[in-house]
Write an enzyme that holds these catalytic residues in place. Sequence first.
Site, PDB file in Angstrom:
ATOM      1  N   HIS A 149       0.837  -1.202   0.000  1.00 48.02           N
ATOM      2  CA  HIS A 149       0.000   0.000   0.000  1.00 48.02           C
ATOM      3  C   HIS A 149       0.872   1.252   0.000  1.00 48.02           C
ATOM      4  CE1 HIS A 149      -2.771  -3.040   1.598  1.00 48.02           C
ATOM      5  NE2 HIS A 149      -3.791  -2.216   1.370  1.00 48.02           N
ATOM      6  N   HIS A 171      -0.649  -3.889   9.583  1.00 39.80           N
ATOM      7  CA  HIS A 171       0.783  -3.932   9.312  1.00 39.80           C
ATOM      8  C   HIS A 171       1.531  -3.541  10.576  1.00 39.80           C
ATOM      9  CE1 HIS A 171       1.560  -4.890   5.127  1.00 39.80           C
ATOM     10  NE2 HIS A 171       0.597  -4.069   4.726  1.00 39.80           N
ATOM     11  N   ASP A 216       6.864  -2.630   8.600  1.00 43.55           N
ATOM     12  CA  ASP A 216       6.339  -2.841   7.251  1.00 43.55           C
ATOM     13  C   ASP A 216       6.120  -1.514   6.536  1.00 43.55           C
ATOM     14  OD1 ASP A 216       6.187  -5.503   8.054  1.00 43.55           O
ATOM     15  OD2 ASP A 216       4.080  -5.327   8.632  1.00 43.55           O
TER      16      ASP A 216
END
Length: 283
Positions: free
Chosen positions: A196, A236, A240
């Site tokens: 993302h 996450h 991350d």
Amino acid sequence: MNGISTTTRVRSPPCAKSKPATDHFSLSSPDPDMLKKKSPAAFPARNLSDAHFLKWTAADALGVLRHHPLPCAFAVSLLFFMAVEYTLRMIPPMAPPFDLGFAATATLHRLLSARPALNTLLAGLNTVFVGMQTTYIIWTWVIEGRPRATISALFMFTCRGILGYATQLPLPQGFLGSGADFPVGNVSFFLFYSGHVAASVIASQDMKRMQRWELAYAFDILNVLQAIRLLTTRGHYTIDLAVGVGAGMLFDSLAGKYEDSKITRAAALCNGNGSGGLYKSHE
């Protein structure tokens, strides 16, 4: 020849520029003449009396602080985190990992846990944002004919798949999943690293190159909000997200180098000989 004797004069090499007796190595930059004269293989054979640090002065040290404050700050942080690392207690094997981002968003996590509808709404908005990233990245190639962002995304997701499979992190405790979140359907996904965040950085980098500043800043703000939501929902770990930012920048740079190499090779082929040589023929 023809009775005329000739003599050949051998030119003596130009004298090296004399250096003042007071010259010394700077703490921030080595002597360029010395680097030219000495080969790397000769470095270990130098006498200790020629050691670089013996010629440091107080002015050198102050110059480093004045001209290189960022590396100095990094040096201080190195010492600080060395002290932290040597005094910090390790997390027990059966305990959940400590995540600073989770601790910072604990209140928001409790809020979304108590309001599933709000969690679903935010998950849907996040999916829309992922769709915006994807649309822009593909648009730059298909419509504008600029493949760099698409190449970067392909590099990035391939590396993410390799790393994500190589070390599969456990799903964080308290994960707030939603069928409206991406990947849609609340299916499994790799935690490390955040695709993302990385894809948003790739799109933003391209926008800045094209001087689409308003759109780039909007993506950066949405990316920050996306990161906060991912921490809040425990989708996450903090690591991350941090690596996702770095991955976006790294693969954008690598895609640029890939494009440059193709342009250079194409130019070499165009300037080559009739047999398609890669190098320009000598005239």
